[in-house]
Structure formats: C-alpha cells, structure tokens
Scaffold this motif. Sequence first.
Motif, short mmCIF file in Angstrom:
data_model
loop_
_atom_site.label_atom_id
_atom_site.label_comp_id
_atom_site.label_asym_id
_atom_site.label_seq_id
_atom_site.Cartn_x
_atom_site.Cartn_y
_atom_site.Cartn_z
N GLY A 103 0.80 -1.22 0.00
CA GLY A 103 0.00 0.00 0.00
C GLY A 103 0.83 1.26 0.00
O GLY A 103 0.47 2.26 0.64
N LEU A 104 1.94 1.26 -0.72
CA LEU A 104 2.79 2.45 -0.80
C LEU A 104 2.30 3.39 -1.90
O LEU A 104 1.75 2.95 -2.92
CB LEU A 104 4.25 2.06 -1.06
N SER A 105 2.52 4.66 -1.73
CA SER A 105 2.13 5.63 -2.74
C SER A 105 3.21 5.72 -3.82
O SER A 105 4.34 5.29 -3.63
CB SER A 105 1.93 7.01 -2.10
N ASP A 106 2.85 6.33 -4.94
CA ASP A 106 3.80 6.45 -6.05
C ASP A 106 5.04 7.25 -5.66
O ASP A 106 6.14 6.97 -6.14
CB ASP A 106 3.13 7.11 -7.26
N ASP A 107 4.85 8.27 -4.80
CA ASP A 107 6.02 9.08 -4.44
C ASP A 107 6.94 8.40 -3.44
O ASP A 107 7.98 8.95 -3.07
CB ASP A 107 5.60 10.46 -3.94
N GLN A 108 6.57 7.18 -3.02
CA GLN A 108 7.46 6.39 -2.16
C GLN A 108 8.35 5.45 -2.97
O GLN A 108 9.16 4.71 -2.40
CB GLN A 108 6.64 5.58 -1.15
N ILE A 109 8.23 5.49 -4.30
CA ILE A 109 9.06 4.67 -5.19
C ILE A 109 9.88 5.60 -6.06
O ILE A 109 9.35 6.47 -6.75
CB ILE A 109 8.20 3.76 -6.10
N VAL A 110 11.21 5.41 -6.05
CA VAL A 110 12.11 6.20 -6.88
C VAL A 110 12.78 5.27 -7.87
O VAL A 110 13.53 4.37 -7.49
CB VAL A 110 13.18 6.91 -6.03
N ARG A 111 12.50 5.47 -9.15
CA ARG A 111 13.08 4.63 -10.20
C ARG A 111 14.17 5.40 -10.93
O ARG A 111 13.96 6.53 -11.36
CB ARG A 111 12.01 4.19 -11.20
N LYS A 112 15.29 4.73 -11.13
CA LYS A 112 16.35 5.25 -11.98
C LYS A 112 16.48 4.30 -13.16
O LYS A 112 16.86 3.15 -12.99
CB LYS A 112 17.67 5.35 -11.21
N ILE A 113 16.12 4.77 -14.34
CA ILE A 113 16.08 3.89 -15.51
C ILE A 113 17.25 4.17 -16.44
O ILE A 113 17.88 5.22 -16.39
CB ILE A 113 14.74 4.02 -16.27
N ASN A 114 17.54 3.17 -17.28
CA ASN A 114 18.62 3.27 -18.27
C ASN A 114 19.97 3.59 -17.62
O ASN A 114 20.75 4.38 -18.14
CB ASN A 114 18.29 4.32 -19.34
N VAL A 115 20.22 2.95 -16.48
CA VAL A 115 21.49 3.14 -15.79
C VAL A 115 22.46 2.06 -16.28
O VAL A 115 22.26 0.87 -16.03
CB VAL A 115 21.33 3.04 -14.26
N ASN A 116 23.49 2.47 -16.97
CA ASN A 116 24.46 1.55 -17.57
C ASN A 116 25.23 0.83 -16.46
O ASN A 116 25.97 1.47 -15.71
CB ASN A 116 25.41 2.33 -18.47
#
Length: 407
Positions: A103-116
């Motif tokens: 039941g976490l909110s979206d602002d509790q998830i931090v995604r870093k994408i395309n990290v080589n």
Amino acid sequence: MGKTKIGNIRRMVALLLGCALLTGCGNTGEVDDYATNIGYETRGSNGTTQVVQSGGISVPTQTAGIPKEEIKVGVLHLSDPAEGSGYTYTHDLGIQGMQQNLGLSDDQIVRKINVNDGDAKATRQAIQECIDDGCNIIFTTSWGYMETTAEMAEEYPDVYFSHGTGYMSNGKNFNNYFGRIYQARYLSGIVAGMNTTSNKIGYVAAMDSTNSEVTGGIDAFALGIYSVNPDAKVYVKVTNSWYDPEGEKAAAQALLDMGCDVIAQHCDTVYPQTLAQEKGVYSIGYNSDMSKDAPQSCLCSVVWNWSAYYTAAVQSVIDGSWDGSNYYGGMNENLVSITDLADFCVEGTKEKVEEAKKQILSGENGVFDGVIETNTGETVGKEGTTLDDATITGGINWYFKTVSVVE
C-alpha cells in the motif's frame, strides 16, 4: 533472528500476498504477468556465496524499523520497463507488486532507468540520487551494479542495499538476492528438445563462460534437451553485454542463418523471439512471458517472479526484522518457473515437462546431478551427488558436451 520472528514474517507476508491476489487490498490497477506472488517464502537459504566486506564477521542487523508512511524505495534499472518485455520489465513488475502489497504511494518509489551497469560513475550517481531523495532501501537489479553497491553500503550504513544476480553481501545492510533459474531452464530445454526438427538449437547469451549465471543456464538448458533428445546440439552466440539490442539482434540472426529452428536467450530484448517468428521457427523467451511478442513462435518462457521478494525485503525494513541474509529461491518458492506451453507444442511435451517438474520439486532431480561431461571431454561432478549452490552460482565455467560457441 529467532524462529518466532521468522515465522511471524512468513505468516504476515503470506497474508499480504493473499490479500493482493484476492482483493487488491484497496489498490486499483492490475499488475501484469508474473507479479502475482503465489507461493513465496520470505527467506531463502543462503545458497549464494557471501563475501564479508567489513568487520570480518557477518552479524545480523537489528533495527527499530521505519514507519510505513516514511519508507522510500529506490530501484536501479538497466533499461526502461516501458519496453514491455524482458529483464527490466520483469523486475519492475516485482516493484509494482510490492507497492500494491504494502500500500505504498507512487512518491514512495524512486526509479532510476537506463542506468548503464558497466559505468561505475553512472551507477554511483543513480544510487546517490536515491539516497538524496530519502530512500531507506535501494534495489540494484543488474550484475554490473554489484561492486558500486557494495562500496556505497559501506559509506551509508543506515541505508539498506539489496543487489540482484550477484554474489557479494556484508551480512548487515547489504545483501544479495537471486534464484535457481537453472531449474526452469532445464524444463525449457525439454520443450526445445522435443520441438526441434533440425536438432540445431540456438542460444543468445549475454556473457561468455567466465560468467557462471549465464553458463549455468545454458548448461541446464542443454541438459534438459539431452534428457529427451540426445542428438540435438546447442549453438551459443555471445553478445558480451547484459543489454545490447543491436548485438542481440545480430546474434539471433546469425543463429537463424545457421539453420537453428529453436532460439532461446539469456538477453534482454525480444529480438530472438520476433526474428524467430519472422523466420517461421520456434523460440523460448526469458524474464517475462514473451508469447505476446511472438505468439506464433514462442513455445514457452522462462520467467522470474520477483514481487514477493521485494515485498518481504521492504516489509522487513518497516518492521525492523531485516537480518542481512541473502535470498536464493527456486521452483519450490515459486520464484522461477516456465509459462504455460503453446498449444502448438508437439504431443507429449507437456507430459515430459510435468514429469521433470515433479522430480525437481521433490529433489529427485537436482539438474546438475552425477558425472557431467563437458564439451572439452573433461568431467565435473561425482556419481550420486549434485553440484552445490556455491558451485552453481559461481563455479560453472564450462559447457555441457552438446554445446558449441559460435564465433
């Protein structure tokens, strides 16, 4: 951590997973594919090799926990999960499942994408940004993130770090998670072996024989093929990258040009699937269900089911039960599996797969059992034994006798 606490966590996670499956626990939206969480244990055995990096001793971490509303989760992704198939997509399904379960909110998830993952500076920057954003636990999902993650775990002892697919951990705030994917690879080999007519089966591999994860998967696949079709050969084309769309496309094309009529993969894109369909031959997907990408070609897919591990790991930080142990699950924990077989598989394929699956689940078949002959004529293993987890995760640097590498 005592047995009572472990048991409480297992019951709690089982309740969370059941709630997510049956009611959504008040969350809207539906998680795709294999983020369905059935059958996990919250702790696997510490089968992966553990490297203690500080203090010389692995000591369980005791914490007071972090209120759920204050938890923040970071994740480093190799590519963009919006691509809709493959490695990153599957891990992000797991993150989505965890978010829904807890039941976490979206602002509790931090995604870093395309990290080589081959760029230590970029990896460090992405992790630092997660820390600066207030993340309490950070998942780094690809092999190449491992050493930088280990370094930053020492620099930030109050942040929890969990690294996927590697082998390093410190028994405190830095652990490793992976699984017995070779079990599902073996089953997919049975499918390939029964459905080839040319007896030439291709395999697009991210890394060469120096990487046990990739090589062990190839060997398990080849052993599965051999169990039903000893005349079939496996041809491996290596890209030397965990994520290289053009290299994967070229490798798949080269194998198809050789006359391979089934193409399997340990790579991230769907090119082996889509090119096989264009050629009118079969394929076996990896990471997520790739039948949606190649519905006329994909016999089955070897899949991961990450969400319950992510759920359990984050919950352990919330309730203060994180103990720094590694996670290493398999088919018994429903961490790995193969998808339902395509209806165009030859008759008898399903029965052979089900038979082998029962043997693996019961422990009768450990996949790497007895004396195994390599493609150089040497042997590994001993009669009446099976290779141990440490060897499987870090010591398979040989190919089974039916495997050839295509230069």
